[in-house]
Write a protein that holds these residues in place. Structure first.
Motif, PDB file in Angstrom:
ATOM      1  N   ILE A  58      -8.640  12.379  -9.665  1.00  0.00           N
ATOM      2  CA  ILE A  58      -8.204  13.803  -9.351  1.00  0.00           C
ATOM      3  C   ILE A  58      -6.565  13.584  -9.555  1.00  0.00           C
ATOM      4  CG2 ILE A  58      -7.768  15.789  -7.864  1.00  0.00           C
ATOM      5  CD1 ILE A  58     -10.732  15.027  -6.566  1.00  0.00           C
ATOM      6  N   PRO A  59      -5.847  14.397 -10.158  1.00  0.00           N
ATOM      7  CA  PRO A  59      -4.440  14.164 -10.555  1.00  0.00           C
ATOM      8  C   PRO A  59      -3.610  14.456  -9.506  1.00  0.00           C
ATOM      9  CG  PRO A  59      -5.369  16.228 -11.617  1.00  0.00           C
ATOM     10  CD  PRO A  59      -6.507  15.464 -10.984  1.00  0.00           C
ATOM     11  N   THR A  60      -3.908  15.272  -8.529  1.00  0.00           N
ATOM     12  CA  THR A  60      -2.816  15.532  -7.371  1.00  0.00           C
ATOM     13  C   THR A  60      -3.490  15.553  -5.989  1.00  0.00           C
ATOM     14  OG1 THR A  60      -3.409  17.815  -7.256  1.00  0.00           O
ATOM     15  CG2 THR A  60      -1.491  17.341  -8.871  1.00  0.00           C
ATOM     16  N   PHE A  61      -2.549  15.115  -5.222  1.00  0.00           N
ATOM     17  CA  PHE A  61      -3.139  15.076  -3.626  1.00  0.00           C
ATOM     18  C   PHE A  61      -3.532  16.515  -2.907  1.00  0.00           C
ATOM     19  CE2 PHE A  61      -2.560  15.954   0.789  1.00  0.00           C
ATOM     20  CZ  PHE A  61      -3.365  14.958   1.360  1.00  0.00           C
ATOM     21  N   GLU A  62      -2.954  17.624  -3.491  1.00  0.00           N
ATOM     22  CA  GLU A  62      -3.402  19.175  -3.230  1.00  0.00           C
ATOM     23  C   GLU A  62      -4.912  19.186  -3.762  1.00  0.00           C
ATOM     24  OE1 GLU A  62      -0.314  18.298  -4.553  1.00  0.00           O
ATOM     25  OE2 GLU A  62       0.666  18.607  -2.660  1.00  0.00           O
ATOM     26  N   GLU A  63      -4.998  18.730  -5.100  1.00  0.00           N
ATOM     27  CA  GLU A  63      -6.536  18.898  -5.408  1.00  0.00           C
ATOM     28  C   GLU A  63      -7.603  18.230  -4.748  1.00  0.00           C
ATOM     29  OE1 GLU A  63      -6.549  19.955 -10.221  1.00  0.00           O
ATOM     30  OE2 GLU A  63      -4.650  18.849  -9.690  1.00  0.00           O
ATOM     31  N   GLU A  94       0.587  -1.233  -0.047  1.00  0.00           N
ATOM     32  CA  GLU A  94      -0.202   0.091   0.043  1.00  0.00           C
ATOM     33  C   GLU A  94       0.918   1.271   0.132  1.00  0.00           C
ATOM     34  OE1 GLU A  94      -3.058  -0.023   3.059  1.00  0.00           O
ATOM     35  OE2 GLU A  94      -4.106  -1.698   2.246  1.00  0.00           O
ATOM     36  N   GLN A  95       1.833   1.315   0.840  1.00  0.00           N
ATOM     37  CA  GLN A  95       2.877   2.362   0.751  1.00  0.00           C
ATOM     38  C   GLN A  95       3.243   2.648  -0.485  1.00  0.00           C
ATOM     39  OE1 GLN A  95       3.109   4.532   3.447  1.00  0.00           O
ATOM     40  NE2 GLN A  95       4.048   5.835   2.141  1.00  0.00           N
ATOM     41  N   SER A  96       3.733   1.624  -1.421  1.00  0.00           N
ATOM     42  CA  SER A  96       4.220   1.901  -2.768  1.00  0.00           C
ATOM     43  C   SER A  96       3.492   2.447  -3.661  1.00  0.00           C
ATOM     44  CB  SER A  96       4.367   0.528  -3.355  1.00  0.00           C
ATOM     45  OG  SER A  96       3.615  -0.211  -3.724  1.00  0.00           O
ATOM     46  N   ILE A  97       1.899   2.342  -3.279  1.00  0.00           N
ATOM     47  CA  ILE A  97       0.818   3.118  -4.117  1.00  0.00           C
ATOM     48  C   ILE A  97       0.888   4.297  -3.733  1.00  0.00           C
ATOM     49  CG2 ILE A  97      -1.416   2.973  -4.510  1.00  0.00           C
ATOM     50  CD1 ILE A  97      -1.530   0.070  -4.147  1.00  0.00           C
ATOM     51  N   VAL A  98       0.937   4.717  -2.339  1.00  0.00           N
ATOM     52  CA  VAL A  98       0.832   6.076  -1.847  1.00  0.00           C
ATOM     53  C   VAL A  98       2.187   6.853  -2.403  1.00  0.00           C
ATOM     54  CG1 VAL A  98       0.983   7.481   0.141  1.00  0.00           C
ATOM     55  CG2 VAL A  98      -0.599   5.418   0.253  1.00  0.00           C
ATOM     56  N   ASP A  99       3.262   6.248  -2.531  1.00  0.00           N
ATOM     57  CA  ASP A  99       4.513   6.845  -2.734  1.00  0.00           C
ATOM     58  C   ASP A  99       4.435   7.110  -4.361  1.00  0.00           C
ATOM     59  OD1 ASP A  99       5.382   6.988  -0.450  1.00  0.00           O
ATOM     60  OD2 ASP A  99       6.538   4.955  -0.704  1.00  0.00           O
ATOM     61  N   ASN A 142      -2.746   3.793  -8.364  1.00  0.00           N
ATOM     62  CA  ASN A 142      -1.564   3.413  -9.142  1.00  0.00           C
ATOM     63  C   ASN A 142      -2.129   3.223 -10.635  1.00  0.00           C
ATOM     64  OD1 ASN A 142      -2.367   0.909  -9.351  1.00  0.00           O
ATOM     65  ND2 ASN A 142      -0.714   0.199  -7.998  1.00  0.00           N
ATOM     66  N   GLU A 143      -1.178   2.969 -11.529  1.00  0.00           N
ATOM     67  CA  GLU A 143      -1.353   2.787 -13.073  1.00  0.00           C
ATOM     68  C   GLU A 143      -2.351   1.473 -13.150  1.00  0.00           C
ATOM     69  OE1 GLU A 143       2.393   1.096 -12.444  1.00  0.00           O
ATOM     70  OE2 GLU A 143       1.596   2.787 -11.656  1.00  0.00           O
ATOM     71  N   TYR A 144      -2.379   0.483 -12.159  1.00  0.00           N
ATOM     72  CA  TYR A 144      -3.150  -0.772 -12.419  1.00  0.00           C
ATOM     73  C   TYR A 144      -4.619  -0.507 -11.751  1.00  0.00           C
ATOM     74  CZ  TYR A 144       1.632  -2.114 -13.599  1.00  0.00           C
ATOM     75  OH  TYR A 144       2.679  -2.516 -14.142  1.00  0.00           O
ATOM     76  N   PRO A 169       1.768   7.491  -6.887  1.00  0.00           N
ATOM     77  CA  PRO A 169       0.265   7.257  -7.477  1.00  0.00           C
ATOM     78  C   PRO A 169       0.123   7.915  -8.967  1.00  0.00           C
ATOM     79  CG  PRO A 169       0.391   9.302  -6.037  1.00  0.00           C
ATOM     80  CD  PRO A 169       1.763   8.579  -6.001  1.00  0.00           C
ATOM     81  N   SER A 170      -0.698   7.346  -9.572  1.00  0.00           N
ATOM     82  CA  SER A 170      -1.094   8.015 -10.798  1.00  0.00           C
ATOM     83  C   SER A 170      -2.198   9.156 -10.860  1.00  0.00           C
ATOM     84  CB  SER A 170      -1.380   6.918 -12.042  1.00  0.00           C
ATOM     85  OG  SER A 170      -2.549   6.080 -11.668  1.00  0.00           O
ATOM     86  N   SER A 171      -3.014   8.998  -9.872  1.00  0.00           N
ATOM     87  CA  SER A 171      -4.081   9.996  -9.402  1.00  0.00           C
ATOM     88  C   SER A 171      -4.624   9.716  -8.064  1.00  0.00           C
ATOM     89  CB  SER A 171      -5.267   9.584 -10.541  1.00  0.00           C
ATOM     90  OG  SER A 171      -5.688   8.459 -10.382  1.00  0.00           O
TER      91      SER A 171
END
Length: 87
Positions: A35-40, A8-13, A64-66, A15-17
């Protein structure tokens, strides 16, 4: 860290969205658009909480991309932001 937490941490580190899920008591949850970014995503979650008083919290997930999801944290109406702690 446990294997599932490491994954899960690898997904958080990397992300694609991000995805936002709003929780409304006795009505369940509803997923919001990716949404594309964490801030958004954080800004969108804040806006949802401000506009819909029935929503109790919004969870933000990294995607992630999958199309695998891992929860980054949640924004609660009463207690604010709480990040997921992986051990």
């Amino acid at each position: 860290m446990r294997d599932a937490d490491t994954w899960e941490q690898s997904i958080v580190d990397n992300p694609s969205s991000y995805s936002v899920v709003a929780f409304t008591p006795q009505r369940g949850s509803r997923a919001m658009p990716e949404i594309p970014t964490f801030e958004e995503a954080y800004s969108y979650a804040t806006e949802v909480l401000d506009l819909d008083k029935r929503v109790r919290s919004c969870m933000i997930y990294a995607v992630n991309e999958y199309n695998n999801h891992a929860m980054v944290g949640s924004l609660h109406r009463q207690s604010g932001w709480k990040e997921v702690e992986r051990k």
